[in-house]
Scaffold this active site. Structure first.
Site, short mmCIF file in Angstrom:
data_model
loop_
_atom_site.label_atom_id
_atom_site.label_comp_id
_atom_site.label_asym_id
_atom_site.label_seq_id
_atom_site.Cartn_x
_atom_site.Cartn_y
_atom_site.Cartn_z
N LYS A 65 6.17 55.66 31.35
CA LYS A 65 5.40 55.13 30.21
C LYS A 65 6.07 53.88 29.65
CE LYS A 65 5.67 58.97 27.77
NZ LYS A 65 6.41 59.91 28.59
N ARG A 67 2.46 63.79 19.96
CA ARG A 67 3.00 64.78 20.90
C ARG A 67 2.57 66.19 20.53
NH1 ARG A 67 7.75 61.59 22.63
NH2 ARG A 67 9.03 62.66 24.15
N ARG A 98 18.51 58.55 35.96
CA ARG A 98 18.30 57.39 35.07
C ARG A 98 19.60 57.03 34.33
NH1 ARG A 98 13.42 57.26 30.80
NH2 ARG A 98 14.50 58.95 29.72
N ARG A 150 21.63 59.10 29.15
CA ARG A 150 21.21 59.61 27.84
C ARG A 150 21.54 61.09 27.76
NH1 ARG A 150 15.02 57.64 26.93
NH2 ARG A 150 14.82 59.77 26.22
N ARG A 192 12.84 69.63 27.90
CA ARG A 192 11.85 68.61 27.52
C ARG A 192 10.53 68.84 28.27
NH1 ARG A 192 14.80 63.16 28.70
NH2 ARG A 192 13.01 62.13 27.76
P1 AMP Z 1 11.22 59.96 24.34
O1 AMP Z 1 12.11 58.78 24.51
O2 AMP Z 1 9.78 59.59 24.03
O3 AMP Z 1 11.29 60.95 25.48
O4 AMP Z 1 11.73 60.73 23.02
C1 AMP Z 1 13.04 61.24 22.93
C2 AMP Z 1 13.10 62.37 21.92
O5 AMP Z 1 12.69 61.89 20.63
C3 AMP Z 1 12.16 63.55 22.20
O6 AMP Z 1 12.73 64.47 23.12
C4 AMP Z 1 12.01 64.15 20.80
O7 AMP Z 1 13.17 64.85 20.41
C5 AMP Z 1 11.96 62.90 19.93
N1 AMP Z 1 10.57 62.41 19.76
C6 AMP Z 1 10.04 61.23 20.21
N2 AMP Z 1 8.74 61.12 19.87
C7 AMP Z 1 8.43 62.25 19.18
C8 AMP Z 1 7.24 62.76 18.58
N3 AMP Z 1 6.09 62.07 18.61
N4 AMP Z 1 7.30 63.97 17.95
C9 AMP Z 1 8.45 64.66 17.89
N5 AMP Z 1 9.60 64.26 18.46
C10 AMP Z 1 9.60 63.08 19.10
#
Ligand code: AMP
Length: 224
Positions: free
Chosen positions: A16, A91, A130, A163, A174
């Protein structure tokens, strides 16, 4: 030209971020990634960052009320008035409903939700390899897209790290969170006729072409 308000969906590691980066340039739209915004808050040690970090490190979702407020504020900024690309939000169904409410109060609506589909085993392969640079978050993959020098960012020379949430146990969590809490949104947007599916196992160029074709079709439909 009608505004383009896009949501990018898909499991972690679907690409994404990579696609949003290209679309941002194609359509000159702000790219709003809640993951990036939260990581910036963690780095800056803000109150939000402190609250969010413990959830993020476990691969759990940060509570809706924190996220919804953060996104509402961002969508109110001037650069988001002619359109936006959302990555990582909504989400949960509650987040999607909050977004719809905010947009409808402004007489705006989502143009499409683009789902980039990738099976779990491929997600694990992608995420566990990654690496990101500590300075600007540039992405690499130890196998598919290695840097020229081991452990060093090609673009800014900073150190590459994994990360915390790309460690295997956290990746599994996740994915579980994605299937349980985020996948129901596919039905939510399907019922509104907004969901568009893309095969995310193809090359980044092919995925990009496909998304652009989908957007072109949407615009034609809008013009009719
Ligand atoms: P991402 O980089 O989008 O995978 O986000 C990393 C982490 O941020 C996720 O595993 C969640 O802990 C938190 N996070 C990001 N976006 C959201 C969201 N819309 N709602 C809740 N937690 C989020």
């Amino acid at each position: 030209m009608p505004e383009l308000n896009l949501i990018l969906f898909g499991p972690p590691g679907a690409g994404k971020g990579t696609q949003a980066d290209r679309l941002r340039i194609d359509f000159r739209l702000p790219f709003i990634s809640t993951g990036d915004m939260l990581r910036a808050n963690v780095k800056d040690g803000t109150e939000l960052g402190k609250k969010a970090k413990e959830y993020m490190d476990q691969g759990e979702l940060v509570p809706d009320e924190l996220i919804v407020a953060m996104v509402a504020e961002r969508l109110g900024e001037p650069d988001a008035q002619d359109g936006f690309i959302l990555d990582g939000f909504p989400r949960t169904i509650d987040q999607a409903e909050a977004l719809d409410k905010q947009l409808s109060e402004l007489k705006r609506h989502i143009t499409a939700a683009v789902l980039i589909e990738v099976p779990d085993d491929e997600v694990i392969r992608r995420l566990s390899g990654r690496r990101v640079c500590v300075k600007a978050g540039h992405n690499y993959h130890v196998e598919f897209d290695p840097p020229k020098r081991d452990g060093v960012c090609d673009q800014d020379g900073s150190r590459l790290i994994q990360r915390d949430d790309d460690k295997p146990d956290v990746i599994r969590n996740r994915l579980e969170v994605y299937h349980n809490q985020t996948e129901p949104l596919v039905d939510y947007y399907d019922q509104k006729g907004l969901m568009r599916r893309i095969d995310g196992t193809r090359s980044p160029d092919e995925v990009h072409d496909h998304i652009r074709a989908v957007i072109a079709t949407l615009r034609l439909e809008d013009d009719v």
